[in-house]
Design an enzyme around this catalytic site. Structure first.
Site, mmCIF file in Angstrom:
data_model
loop_
_atom_site.group_PDB
_atom_site.id
_atom_site.type_symbol
_atom_site.label_atom_id
_atom_site.label_comp_id
_atom_site.label_asym_id
_atom_site.label_seq_id
_atom_site.Cartn_x
_atom_site.Cartn_y
_atom_site.Cartn_z
ATOM 1 N N ALA A 11 14.469 -27.167 2.520
ATOM 2 C CA ALA A 11 14.281 -25.752 2.837
ATOM 3 C C ALA A 11 14.288 -25.474 4.325
ATOM 4 C CB ALA A 11 12.976 -25.256 2.220
ATOM 5 N N SER A 12 14.129 -26.504 5.163
ATOM 6 C CA SER A 12 14.101 -26.279 6.603
ATOM 7 C C SER A 12 15.193 -27.026 7.360
ATOM 8 C CB SER A 12 12.731 -26.667 7.190
ATOM 9 O OG SER A 12 12.440 -28.024 6.928
ATOM 10 N N SER A 13 15.813 -28.024 6.753
ATOM 11 C CA SER A 13 16.874 -28.760 7.434
ATOM 12 C C SER A 13 17.722 -29.508 6.422
ATOM 13 C CB SER A 13 16.288 -29.755 8.451
ATOM 14 O OG SER A 13 15.576 -30.791 7.794
ATOM 15 N N ARG A 15 20.738 -32.926 6.166
ATOM 16 C CA ARG A 15 21.249 -34.102 6.857
ATOM 17 C C ARG A 15 22.361 -34.742 6.036
ATOM 18 N NH1 ARG A 15 16.835 -33.995 4.656
ATOM 19 N NH2 ARG A 15 15.873 -33.150 6.528
ATOM 20 N N ASP A 235 15.707 -32.474 -5.012
ATOM 21 C CA ASP A 235 15.310 -33.417 -3.973
ATOM 22 C C ASP A 235 14.076 -34.229 -4.347
ATOM 23 O OD1 ASP A 235 13.581 -31.249 -3.693
ATOM 24 O OD2 ASP A 235 14.236 -30.727 -1.671
ATOM 25 N N THR A 236 13.153 -33.647 -5.107
ATOM 26 C CA THR A 236 11.987 -34.420 -5.524
ATOM 27 C C THR A 236 12.375 -35.522 -6.498
ATOM 28 O OG1 THR A 236 10.616 -32.438 -5.268
ATOM 29 C CG2 THR A 236 9.646 -34.293 -6.436
ATOM 30 N N GLY A 402 8.939 -36.477 4.866
ATOM 31 C CA GLY A 402 8.590 -36.250 6.263
ATOM 32 C C GLY A 402 7.106 -36.311 6.537
#
Length: 487
Positions: A11-13, A15, A235-236, A402
């Site tokens: 939700a914030s980045s 890669r 993602d989880t 993170g």
């Protein structure tokens, strides 16, 4: 094929990460990183989905420039948000972000037609106002009837690369539209939304091959020859695959990012009324598993505080400042609706502390300490419930993502929960994504071996409980904070 690329977007980045396996050693390198955020337009919050598509292409261009000619490729993102496609396969609408306010009253309206208990018995999925079920209900049937296909965000990104439509199963389960017993879309819930089953693509299992990137796209942008593998696109789900399990003791995971997801990996769901009342969910995982977990607000609060402070402090600096502040001075109920998407997070935290008669956090260190203490105590509540519902006392908590790099929060969690915490890897989502690619490509023989390789390449940091002064007093104050929320 021993080159593998994970597209991992949170939700914030986002890669683009490449990996290979040589002499039993897993090697990981980041090729491209980009920001992600929703934007506000006409009173609503939207994702810039075309920007994300462009950043994926940019990352693949960089991969080829760095010598990757051929590889497998998997995509994971967050859950619940979706794209409506018309008959021509074009996007019909901007992509709503789950924090958009349009669904605030939708659960109550929907459950006038079908009870919460029936929906949970059908799906095993916890009620959250941003679940796809409620988001689609907010559209109204006329708009939905014009949609030829409904794809979740990672499904759409696969579609942009391949031209193929599918709904990957781990992410599809978060829609609150799949029946936990039949393993397919629930006809009653589709009928409630006036949707047809053929508006969804076929459900795909993690590990299946989807084909190549469109030749025109490869030639136009000089991309590698990528074979697309359907990974756990939630993602989880990928993060749980990437948990470096090397123990025989009862364990749980905490996937710590914008959200904190605390739960266990099981071979069957727990869809009881008690699980529903505790707001636990049964999301589907890779290889026939279920992720029995609870959603907790996570690092969203500190991300918002840092943003409002003008990003003058790094996360490491905020953590260092927090470590200098007395513990458990000010506490907030992280999962309260008021903290989901406030206009000003700092002001909302200060208002709550003032309303509940606590010291008001003012400095960056006090604000950060308030968040970290409150998160650890929220984890405590969730773990107490998890032990009871799961029927097994957890002895080891794996913190991945993170948040595993936040030593203060990891130690607070070990102290409050009074159990061993193993922190890392921070890139567990990308690693889980890549592990599924490697298993499908027969580079690795099994999930167990993949987790062994991850543990060997990225050994976790161990935090043991160090005691918690005035434990009973802190827990009593924490209960009072939660009581304020329910009044």
């Amino acid at each position: 094929m021993n080159q593998h690329i994970a597209i991992d977007i949170g939700a914030s980045s986002g890669r683009v990460v490449a990996a290979s396996l040589a002499a039993g050693q897993l090697h990981l390198r980041e090729i491209h990183r980009f920001k992600n955020d929703f934007t506000e337009k006409d009173g609503h919050m939207y994702w810039d989905i075309e920007y994300l598509s462009q950043e994926i292409v940019k990352g693949l261009q960089l991969a080829k420039q760095q010598g990757i000619e051929a590889c497998t490729l998997g995509i994971d993102t967050w859950a619940v948000d979706y794209v409506l496609l018309d008959d021509a396969g074009s996007r019909m609408h901007e992509v709503y972000a789950y924090r958009d306010h349009r669904t605030e009253d939708v659960p109550d309206r929907l459950h006038q037609r079908i009870s919460r208990e029936i929906v949970y018995a059908k799906t095993g999925i916890q009620e959250q106002r941003f679940n796809t079920l409620y988001q689609l209900f907010a559209h109204g049937p006329n708009e939905l009837s014009r949609a030829s296909s409904i794809l979740l965000v990672p499904d759409y990104l696969y579609y942009r690369l391949s031209g193929r439509r599918m709904n990957e199963r781990t992410n599809a389960s978060t829609t609150q539209l799949l029946n936990v017993k039949t393993g397919d879309f629930d006809e009653d819930l589709l009928g409630l939304l006036q949707l047809r089953k053929d508006q969804f693509a076929s459900l795909q299992e993690p590990g299946e091959f989807l084909g190549s990137i469109l030749p025109d796209l490869v030639h136009a942008h000089r991309l590698p020859d990528c074979q697309l593998v359907v990974v756990p696109t939630h993602d989880t789900a990928s993060a749980v695959v990437g948990v470096p399990i090397q123990i025989n003791r009862p364990w749980a995971y905490l996937s710590s990012g914008t959200w904190s997801l605390l739960g266990v990996e099981r071979d069957r769901p727990i869809d009881t009324l008690e699980a529903m009342r505790c707001n636990y969910t049964n999301e589907w995982g890779a290889y026939g598993t279920y992720r029995f977990l609870k959603n907790i607000m996570g690092m969203w609060m500190i991300q918002e505080v840092r943003r409002e402070l003008g990003e003058e402090h790094s996360y490491a600096e905020l953590t260092e400042l927090a470590s200098l502040v007395p513990a458990y001075r000010s506490l907030v109920p992280c999962n309260a609706a008021r903290f989901l998407s406030p206009k000003r997070m700092i002001l909302e935290m200060q208002r709550f502390c003032q309303e509940s008669g606590q010291p008001v956090p003012m400095s960056p260190g006090e604000l950060a300490r308030c968040i970290f203490d409150s998160l650890a105590l929220t984890y405590y509540n969730a773990m107490q419930e998890l032990n009871r519902l799961h029927g097994q006392v957890i002895e080891v908590l794996h913190i991945v993502g993170g948040g595993s790099q936040n030593a203060l929060l990891c130690q607070l969690t070990a102290d409050v929960l009074e159990i061993e915490v193993q922190a890392g890897p921070s890139e567990s989502t990308a690693l889980g994504n890549i592990a599924v690619q490697m298993i499908s490509s027969k580079v690795l023989p099994s999930l167990q071996e993949a987790r062994r390789c991850i543990a060997h390449a990225f050994p976790p940091v161990v935090y043991m409980p160090q005691g918690m002064p005035d434990r009973e007093s802190v827990l009593q104050r924490w209960q009072q904070v939660q009581d304020v929320t329910t009044q």
